[in-house]
Scaffold this motif. Structure first.
Motif, PDB file in Angstrom:
ATOM      1  N   PHE A 196       0.837  -1.204   0.000  1.00  0.00           N
ATOM      2  CA  PHE A 196       0.000   0.000   0.000  1.00  0.00           C
ATOM      3  C   PHE A 196       0.866   1.246   0.000  1.00  0.00           C
ATOM      4  CE2 PHE A 196      -2.074   3.506   2.138  1.00  0.00           C
ATOM      5  CZ  PHE A 196      -3.306   3.567   1.520  1.00  0.00           C
ATOM      6  N   TRP A 197       1.883   1.270   0.833  1.00  0.00           N
ATOM      7  CA  TRP A 197       2.706   2.477   0.966  1.00  0.00           C
ATOM      8  C   TRP A 197       3.635   2.664  -0.225  1.00  0.00           C
ATOM      9  CZ3 TRP A 197       0.670   5.794   3.936  1.00  0.00           C
ATOM     10  CH2 TRP A 197      -0.120   5.367   5.012  1.00  0.00           C
ATOM     11  N   CYS A 198       4.058   1.571  -0.848  1.00  0.00           N
ATOM     12  CA  CYS A 198       4.813   1.708  -2.100  1.00  0.00           C
ATOM     13  C   CYS A 198       3.948   2.346  -3.180  1.00  0.00           C
ATOM     14  CB  CYS A 198       5.327   0.348  -2.574  1.00  0.00           C
ATOM     15  SG  CYS A 198       6.757  -0.277  -1.667  1.00  0.00           S
ATOM     16  N   LEU A 199       2.695   1.879  -3.280  1.00  0.00           N
ATOM     17  CA  LEU A 199       1.789   2.477  -4.255  1.00  0.00           C
ATOM     18  C   LEU A 199       1.464   3.921  -3.892  1.00  0.00           C
ATOM     19  CD1 LEU A 199      -0.831  -0.224  -5.315  1.00  0.00           C
ATOM     20  CD2 LEU A 199       1.092   0.695  -6.601  1.00  0.00           C
ATOM     21  N   TRP A 200       1.404   4.224  -2.610  1.00  0.00           N
ATOM     22  CA  TRP A 200       1.153   5.603  -2.166  1.00  0.00           C
ATOM     23  C   TRP A 200       2.269   6.508  -2.677  1.00  0.00           C
ATOM     24  CZ3 TRP A 200       2.971   9.818   0.318  1.00  0.00           C
ATOM     25  CH2 TRP A 200       2.054  10.728   0.860  1.00  0.00           C
ATOM     26  N   VAL A 201       3.511   6.073  -2.543  1.00  0.00           N
ATOM     27  CA  VAL A 201       4.649   6.861  -3.030  1.00  0.00           C
ATOM     28  C   VAL A 201       4.598   6.993  -4.545  1.00  0.00           C
ATOM     29  CG1 VAL A 201       7.162   6.885  -3.268  1.00  0.00           C
ATOM     30  CG2 VAL A 201       6.139   6.302  -1.066  1.00  0.00           C
ATOM     31  N   VAL A 202       4.304   5.890  -5.240  1.00  0.00           N
ATOM     32  CA  VAL A 202       4.226   5.913  -6.704  1.00  0.00           C
ATOM     33  C   VAL A 202       3.185   6.929  -7.164  1.00  0.00           C
ATOM     34  CG1 VAL A 202       3.516   4.577  -8.727  1.00  0.00           C
ATOM     35  CG2 VAL A 202       5.058   3.562  -7.055  1.00  0.00           C
ATOM     36  N   LEU A 203       1.977   6.860  -6.576  1.00  0.00           N
ATOM     37  CA  LEU A 203       0.907   7.772  -6.988  1.00  0.00           C
ATOM     38  C   LEU A 203       1.259   9.209  -6.648  1.00  0.00           C
ATOM     39  CD1 LEU A 203      -1.930   7.968  -8.230  1.00  0.00           C
ATOM     40  CD2 LEU A 203      -2.863   7.793  -5.914  1.00  0.00           C
ATOM     41  N   CYS A 204       1.779   9.436  -5.448  1.00  0.00           N
ATOM     42  CA  CYS A 204       2.113  10.797  -5.018  1.00  0.00           C
ATOM     43  C   CYS A 204       3.142  11.432  -5.947  1.00  0.00           C
ATOM     44  CB  CYS A 204       2.624  10.774  -3.577  1.00  0.00           C
ATOM     45  SG  CYS A 204       3.011  12.411  -2.920  1.00  0.00           S
ATOM     46  N   MET A 205       4.201  10.722  -6.268  1.00  0.00           N
ATOM     47  CA  MET A 205       5.254  11.286  -7.115  1.00  0.00           C
ATOM     48  C   MET A 205       4.771  11.495  -8.551  1.00  0.00           C
ATOM     49  SD  MET A 205       7.768  11.644  -4.941  1.00  0.00           S
ATOM     50  CE  MET A 205       6.448  12.024  -3.764  1.00  0.00           C
ATOM     51  N   ASN A 206       4.020  10.533  -9.077  1.00  0.00           N
ATOM     52  CA  ASN A 206       3.515  10.661 -10.448  1.00  0.00           C
ATOM     53  C   ASN A 206       2.545  11.830 -10.566  1.00  0.00           C
ATOM     54  OD1 ASN A 206       3.398   9.542 -13.198  1.00  0.00           O
ATOM     55  ND2 ASN A 206       1.268   9.055 -12.708  1.00  0.00           N
ATOM     56  N   VAL A 207       1.684  11.999  -9.561  1.00  0.00           N
ATOM     57  CA  VAL A 207       0.722  13.102  -9.575  1.00  0.00           C
ATOM     58  C   VAL A 207       1.442  14.434  -9.404  1.00  0.00           C
ATOM     59  CG1 VAL A 207      -1.227  14.132  -8.354  1.00  0.00           C
ATOM     60  CG2 VAL A 207      -1.182  11.673  -8.776  1.00  0.00           C
ATOM     61  N   THR A 208       2.420  14.497  -8.517  1.00  0.00           N
ATOM     62  CA  THR A 208       3.176  15.731  -8.327  1.00  0.00           C
ATOM     63  C   THR A 208       3.806  16.184  -9.638  1.00  0.00           C
ATOM     64  OG1 THR A 208       3.680  15.176  -6.022  1.00  0.00           O
ATOM     65  CG2 THR A 208       5.091  16.804  -7.079  1.00  0.00           C
ATOM     66  N   ALA A 209       4.361  15.230 -10.375  1.00  0.00           N
ATOM     67  CA  ALA A 209       5.029  15.554 -11.636  1.00  0.00           C
ATOM     68  C   ALA A 209       4.056  16.091 -12.675  1.00  0.00           C
ATOM     69  CB  ALA A 209       5.737  14.316 -12.182  1.00  0.00           C
ATOM     70  N   GLY A 210       2.819  15.600 -12.681  1.00  0.00           N
ATOM     71  CA  GLY A 210       1.847  16.052 -13.670  1.00  0.00           C
ATOM     72  C   GLY A 210       1.080  17.281 -13.260  1.00  0.00           C
ATOM     73  N   ILE A 211       0.723  17.357 -11.987  1.00  0.00           N
ATOM     74  CA  ILE A 211      -0.159  18.429 -11.534  1.00  0.00           C
ATOM     75  C   ILE A 211       0.557  19.769 -11.512  1.00  0.00           C
ATOM     76  CG2 ILE A 211       0.194  18.472  -9.019  1.00  0.00           C
ATOM     77  CD1 ILE A 211      -2.886  18.204  -8.785  1.00  0.00           C
ATOM     78  N   GLY A 212       1.878  19.744 -11.377  1.00  0.00           N
ATOM     79  CA  GLY A 212       2.629  20.990 -11.409  1.00  0.00           C
ATOM     80  C   GLY A 212       2.479  21.703 -12.740  1.00  0.00           C
ATOM     81  N   ILE A 213       2.515  20.934 -13.843  1.00  0.00           N
ATOM     82  CA  ILE A 213       2.292  21.519 -15.169  1.00  0.00           C
ATOM     83  C   ILE A 213       0.836  21.923 -15.334  1.00  0.00           C
ATOM     84  CG2 ILE A 213       2.097  20.942 -17.629  1.00  0.00           C
ATOM     85  CD1 ILE A 213       4.670  19.525 -17.528  1.00  0.00           C
ATOM     86  N   LEU A 214      -0.074  21.061 -14.922  1.00  0.00           N
ATOM     87  CA  LEU A 214      -1.488  21.265 -15.189  1.00  0.00           C
ATOM     88  C   LEU A 214      -2.023  22.511 -14.499  1.00  0.00           C
ATOM     89  CD1 LEU A 214      -3.568  19.865 -16.881  1.00  0.00           C
ATOM     90  CD2 LEU A 214      -4.213  18.490 -14.909  1.00  0.00           C
ATOM     91  N   GLU A 215      -1.640  22.717 -13.239  1.00  0.00           N
ATOM     92  CA  GLU A 215      -2.153  23.866 -12.493  1.00  0.00           C
ATOM     93  C   GLU A 215      -1.630  25.173 -13.057  1.00  0.00           C
ATOM     94  OE1 GLU A 215      -2.019  27.107  -9.735  1.00  0.00           O
ATOM     95  OE2 GLU A 215      -0.257  25.951 -10.332  1.00  0.00           O
ATOM     96  N   LYS A 216      -0.446  25.147 -13.649  1.00  0.00           N
ATOM     97  CA  LYS A 216       0.211  26.368 -14.137  1.00  0.00           C
ATOM     98  C   LYS A 216       0.207  26.433 -15.657  1.00  0.00           C
ATOM     99  CE  LYS A 216       3.121  29.835 -12.834  1.00  0.00           C
ATOM    100  NZ  LYS A 216       2.740  30.946 -11.935  1.00  0.00           N
ATOM    101  N   ALA A 217      -0.594  25.595 -16.311  1.00  0.00           N
ATOM    102  CA  ALA A 217      -0.467  25.392 -17.756  1.00  0.00           C
ATOM    103  C   ALA A 217      -0.572  26.682 -18.566  1.00  0.00           C
ATOM    104  CB  ALA A 217      -1.523  24.388 -18.225  1.00  0.00           C
TER     105      ALA A 217
END
Length: 480
Positions: free
Chosen positions: A264-285
């Protein structure tokens, strides 16, 4: 309240399971508007005197509340079914716009943050999680495709909202009064759009009891019988005779036990990092693409920036159905290897050469956003593979707290680096390049975490669940 009664939300005999994805789409297309928030940033900054970091607060809080309310919403869906959860989502999301409108009209920015971020964010989280576990129960044979269809709507919401918001702001104006009118129209329209989905959704009509007898009508609340397999009726055939699709997972883990597993916590890290990488562009697009090419011979206009937001939304949307469906054949771990490895490479290309080529910048950003959306759509099936369908909605909700964290990290990294760059006199790609290298590092961390995912140990399984037969009924969250 009769429409919310669970007995009315149970699918009748012959009801087509293919009606569930449209019901989910009506919710996800609406709440996916959050990805078009960048359209509101320039008007809010100019009319209320906000910085880029301050104008991101409603979006950031909305994503934080999305993750937190999804953790609660997963339990709500398991106990009371998706219809009640989807109704609560529609109420919160639409009323959040109205409170934000009051804040814009009175120039009280804290009300915009409260309405859109806090109240609307609750609607986001409950609406996002509400159809997912229901779809997994209806489509045990194609979990990636089923959740991808619904979650695709969340990614595509901005494809509608971005040009719509731009058009409303053009008609009403970009002063506080015009922003307020835009919020009112959108809040009322989304309430009307989301309501039919809540009324249409149904839960599977029964469960197969221990020993393999006939399916029982109605059945207990979803998730309260660990190894029960819903009897799925794809729809009436020529003579009202339909094939039944049944499935049983050999692994069934409760939400409480899932939190005790390293998976669960490995997937938590995977999702958190992947979302951080995408949402930074999306919010400031919108401002990002404008800043990136401001000093070139072909600067990006405001309508073109809104079009860029729409293009990213399209990539986000298509990535959800494409990659989640591909994961049914390629495997969840392999698809995440693609997201994280190629995503890091795309960020590197933008950082090194994106400022010299507009097509390269747009193509790499679209690839990153397709992986961002694909990560969201694939993770419910990944959870099903690891933990089974028992309480998968509640587990998914708890995992989405990673989204809350990423909703703070991504915009904070990109906006803080950009604001610091402006203060130091930098412009163009130099405002964003340092944050891109940070994203590459985060994706590398996620890649390692994904490699550490292994099958869940049998000591975390529900007693008696799996191929040997169903486990005793246990309410969601109870100790096991």
């Amino acid at each position: 309240m009769l429409a919310l009664a669970r007995t009315r939300a149970v699918a009748p005999a012959g009801w087509s399971r293919w009606l569930v994805p449209p019901a989910a789409l009506s919710i996800h297309l609406a709440i996916g508007q959050v990805y078009a928030w960048s359209v509101f940033k320039p008007p809010l900054e100019s009319s209320l005197g906000l910085s880029g970091t301050a104008s991101a607060l409603p979006f950031q809080l909305a994503i934080v509340m999305l993750g937190l309310s999804a953790a609660f919403g997963g339990t709500l869906v398991e106990r009371h079914g998706p219809r009640r959860a989807m109704s609560v989502s529609a109420l919160c999301f639409s009323s959040g716009f109205l409170v934000a409108a009051l804040g814009a009209a009175t120039s009280q920015y804290w009300l915009v943050v409260l309405g859109y971020g806090f109240i609307g964010g609750i609607g986001l989280g409950i609406g996002y999680i509400s159809p997912v576990s229901t779809l997994l129960k209806w489509f045990p044979d194609r979990p990636g495709m089923a959740t991808g269809i619904a979650i695709m709507g969340f990614g595509g919401g901005a494809l509608i909202a971005s040009p719509w918001s731009t058009g409303l702001l053009k008609s009403f104006g970009t002063d506080p009064a015009g922003i307020a009118r835009t919020f009112v129209v959108m809040g009322l329209a989304y309430a009307l759009f989301m309501t039919p989905g809540a009324l249409l959704v149904r839960v599977p009509p029964g469960v197969r009891p221990a020993g393999g007898g006939p399916a029982t009508g109605g059945g207990p609340p979803p998730g309260e019988r660990p190894a029960s397999a819903p009897v799925l009726r794809p729809g009436p055939g020529p003579a009202q005779a339909t094939a039944q699709v049944t499935a049983r997972s050999t692994t069934q883990v409760s939400a409480r036990n899932a939190l005790r597993t390293p998976q669960f916590w490995c997937l938590w890290v995977v999702l958190c990092m992947n979302v951080t990488a995408g949402i930074g562009i999306l919010e400031k697009a919108a401002p990002m693409v404008t800043d990136f090419f401001a000093g070139t011979s072909a600067p990006v206009s405001i309508p073109a920036a809104a079009g860029f937001v729409g293009l990213l939304s399209l990539a986000n949307m298509l990535g959800r159905i494409l990659w989640s469906s591909a994961s049914d054949g390629l495997g969840r771990k392999n698809v995440y290897r693609l997201f994280l490895g190629v995503g890091a490479g795309a960020y590197l290309l933008i950082a090194l050469a994106g400022g010299s080529s507009k097509p390269l910048f747009i193509a790499c950003a679209a690839v990153i956003l397709s992986f961002y959306g694909g990560g969201f759509a694939t993770v419910p099936a990944y959870l099903k593979d690891l933990f089974g369908t028992y309480q998968v909605g509640a587990i998914h909700g708890r995992l989405l707290t990673a989204w809350s964290t990423a909703g703070i990290l991504g915009p904070l990294i990109v906006n803080a680096v950009a604001d610091g760059g402006k203060a130091a006199g930098r412009s163009g790609p130099g405002l964003y390049t340092p944050s891109f290298f940070i994203m590459i590092g985060l994706l590398a961390v996620a890649f390692v975490a994904n490699e550490l995912v292994r099958p869940v140990s049998a000591r975390h399984h529900e007693p008696g669940a799996g191929a040997s037969g169903p486990a005793p009924a246990t309410p969601e969250g109870a100790a096991t």
